[in-house]
Design a protein around this motif. Sequence first.
Motif, PDB file in Angstrom:
ATOM      1  N   UNK A 274      -0.053   2.882 -26.687  1.00 31.58           N
ATOM      2  CA  UNK A 274      -0.190   3.809 -25.557  1.00 31.58           C
ATOM      3  C   UNK A 274      -1.520   3.609 -24.838  1.00 31.58           C
ATOM      4  N   UNK A 275      -2.592   3.422 -25.591  1.00 38.08           N
ATOM      5  CA  UNK A 275      -3.903   3.220 -24.986  1.00 38.08           C
ATOM      6  C   UNK A 275      -3.937   1.932 -24.159  1.00 38.08           C
ATOM      7  N   UNK A 276      -3.343   0.856 -24.703  1.00 36.90           N
ATOM      8  CA  UNK A 276      -3.337  -0.423 -23.995  1.00 36.90           C
ATOM      9  C   UNK A 276      -2.553  -0.323 -22.688  1.00 36.90           C
ATOM     10  N   UNK A 277      -1.423   0.392 -22.703  1.00 38.82           N
ATOM     11  CA  UNK A 277      -0.630   0.528 -21.476  1.00 38.82           C
ATOM     12  C   UNK A 277      -1.345   1.404 -20.447  1.00 38.82           C
ATOM     13  N   UNK A 278      -2.044   2.416 -20.903  1.00 36.60           N
ATOM     14  CA  UNK A 278      -2.782   3.249 -19.961  1.00 36.60           C
ATOM     15  C   UNK A 278      -3.877   2.456 -19.258  1.00 36.60           C
ATOM     16  N   UNK A 279      -4.492   1.521 -19.996  1.00 38.66           N
ATOM     17  CA  UNK A 279      -5.535   0.688 -19.401  1.00 38.66           C
ATOM     18  C   UNK A 279      -4.936  -0.413 -18.525  1.00 38.66           C
ATOM     19  N   UNK A 280      -3.879  -1.059 -19.017  1.00 39.43           N
ATOM     20  CA  UNK A 280      -3.315  -2.202 -18.305  1.00 39.43           C
ATOM     21  C   UNK A 280      -2.560  -1.802 -17.055  1.00 39.43           C
ATOM     22  N   UNK A 281      -1.868  -0.657 -17.117  1.00 35.95           N
ATOM     23  CA  UNK A 281      -1.014  -0.242 -15.999  1.00 35.95           C
ATOM     24  C   UNK A 281      -1.662   0.828 -15.126  1.00 35.95           C
ATOM     25  N   UNK A 282      -2.826   1.275 -15.513  1.00 39.70           N
ATOM     26  CA  UNK A 282      -3.530   2.275 -14.710  1.00 39.70           C
ATOM     27  C   UNK A 282      -2.886   3.649 -14.729  1.00 39.70           C
ATOM     28  N   UNK A 283      -2.041   3.906 -15.732  1.00 40.21           N
ATOM     29  CA  UNK A 283      -1.362   5.201 -15.824  1.00 40.21           C
ATOM     30  C   UNK A 283      -1.939   5.955 -17.016  1.00 40.21           C
ATOM     31  N   UNK A 284      -2.868   6.870 -16.744  1.00 39.62           N
ATOM     32  CA  UNK A 284      -3.544   7.567 -17.825  1.00 39.62           C
ATOM     33  C   UNK A 284      -2.629   8.535 -18.574  1.00 39.62           C
ATOM     34  N   UNK A 285      -1.444   8.784 -18.025  1.00 43.16           N
ATOM     35  CA  UNK A 285      -0.511   9.716 -18.652  1.00 43.16           C
ATOM     36  C   UNK A 285       0.651   8.994 -19.350  1.00 43.16           C
ATOM     37  N   UNK A 286       0.566   7.650 -19.441  1.00 43.57           N
ATOM     38  CA  UNK A 286       1.670   6.918 -20.068  1.00 43.57           C
ATOM     39  C   UNK A 286       1.888   7.411 -21.494  1.00 43.57           C
ATOM     40  N   UNK A 287       3.155   7.673 -21.824  1.00 43.47           N
ATOM     41  CA  UNK A 287       3.529   8.145 -23.153  1.00 43.47           C
ATOM     42  C   UNK A 287       4.700   7.310 -23.643  1.00 43.47           C
ATOM     43  N   UNK A 288       4.495   6.558 -24.699  1.00 43.58           N
ATOM     44  CA  UNK A 288       5.561   5.706 -25.246  1.00 43.58           C
ATOM     45  C   UNK A 288       6.688   6.584 -25.771  1.00 43.58           C
ATOM     46  N   UNK A 289       7.902   6.323 -25.286  1.00 39.80           N
ATOM     47  CA  UNK A 289       9.037   7.139 -25.690  1.00 39.80           C
ATOM     48  C   UNK A 289       9.295   7.002 -27.182  1.00 39.80           C
ATOM     49  N   UNK A 290       9.746   8.081 -27.799  1.00 38.25           N
ATOM     50  CA  UNK A 290       9.961   8.106 -29.251  1.00 38.25           C
ATOM     51  C   UNK A 290      11.013   7.103 -29.708  1.00 38.25           C
ATOM     52  N   UNK A 291      11.858   6.595 -28.793  1.00 38.42           N
ATOM     53  CA  UNK A 291      12.895   5.626 -29.166  1.00 38.42           C
ATOM     54  C   UNK A 291      12.374   4.195 -29.197  1.00 38.42           C
ATOM     55  N   UNK A 292      11.086   4.004 -28.892  1.00 39.76           N
ATOM     56  CA  UNK A 292      10.541   2.659 -28.726  1.00 39.76           C
ATOM     57  C   UNK A 292       9.426   2.368 -29.716  1.00 39.76           C
ATOM     58  N   UNK A 293       9.194   1.090 -29.912  1.00 37.63           N
ATOM     59  CA  UNK A 293       8.028   0.617 -30.653  1.00 37.63           C
ATOM     60  C   UNK A 293       7.440  -0.563 -29.902  1.00 37.63           C
ATOM     61  N   UNK A 294       6.221  -0.929 -30.234  1.00 38.33           N
ATOM     62  CA  UNK A 294       5.541  -2.029 -29.539  1.00 38.33           C
ATOM     63  C   UNK A 294       5.282  -3.177 -30.504  1.00 38.33           C
ATOM     64  N   UNK A 295       5.311  -4.382 -29.972  1.00 34.25           N
ATOM     65  CA  UNK A 295       4.998  -5.570 -30.767  1.00 34.25           C
ATOM     66  C   UNK A 295       4.326  -6.591 -29.863  1.00 34.25           C
TER      67      UNK A 295
END
Length: 366
Positions: A274-295
């Motif tokens: 979540x932190x990486x996406x907020x920095x990379x995409x400029x969306x400080x409110x990005x919230x990874x959906x509970x149905x997803x995981x990151x790799x």
Amino acid sequence: MYFLTVITLLVVALYNTEANVIKQLPEACDGGYCLPKHLCPSGTIEDVPTMERNNRLTLQVDGPNECGDFMKICCKGPSSSFENIPTSMYEVTQGDYKCGMSNPEGLVYDVESNLTYAKYAEFPWTVAIFKMSFSSNNIELTYVGGGTLIHPKFVVTAAHTLEKPHRYVARFGEWNIQSDAEIYPSQDIGIEEHILHPSFGNTCTPTNDIALAVLKQSVIYTDHIRPICLPTAQDALDAERCIATGWGTDSRTKQLPPIMKRVELNVVPRGLCQMLYRLADGDQYFDLHRSSLCAGAVAGQDTCDKDGGTPMACPREDGSYALVGITSWGLECGRTDAPGVYVDVSKFVCWINNTIEGYEELHAEE
């Protein structure tokens, strides 16, 4: 991560599979004809090929090839010698196989390439999905993404890969998507129905992005076509040695790969993602959906365009693999500042099992 590249394949019957012999003379080359390498290992038709199971054939992916297909060879000899050549030296073994068992060294072929790809039949649960259309009395198959074999009648994939009302075909045992010269035949089976998860959200960042493809007939399990296991609460999975496979754009070459990709992945903790996406995409409110995981991919690799629905498999303690993730979405291919997003299959095991059980009960009489 996804672009609009389209692969179109024409279904052309080159071999008479009923008679198991070549139906017509193949493409001519200097002094002979282009044959799959397993039919003419020495390059001379008079040398009867003896393909024992412990013998291996070397394929040079990046080298020049007179036949335009690294899986073929210019087989020398008079045209009369090419009549009634068998299409294979031995039959593939059929049977029941334990789920999640790979072929770590691959089958039949030793592959030489400047890049790392999956070995032939190394990950026998990986499925290619095509959209079917008709043109000039030919069937055209357009590659749209991947899936994973989990049951003789069911393939699990990403919901965004299957769009109604199109017709789809699932291909099992595929490896070189640009060639018809593999030693073992693939199985093409039409998709009778696709069942999307009832909470699927079809947005720029899909949620609950999972679907089951119901096949028109059961898959025959063989050495190169086997199912993967679904994850269980008891599994001790190695989240640092996961593998994604498919035929989407290769982030290293920016081109469609000739053979199945093998992308090494490490699962990224939810908070860090979540932190990486907020920095990379400029969306400080990005919230990874509970149905997803990151790799995150390693060694300059990545899942990419047309990889949607392909499996992310992680090894278990007994050496088998479980389906941990399904390729869903992400930023542009090859970006290192944010990992890819995958469906967290563990969240959907009950839905998968209940859907399959309900379908089988409904169609028990059939």
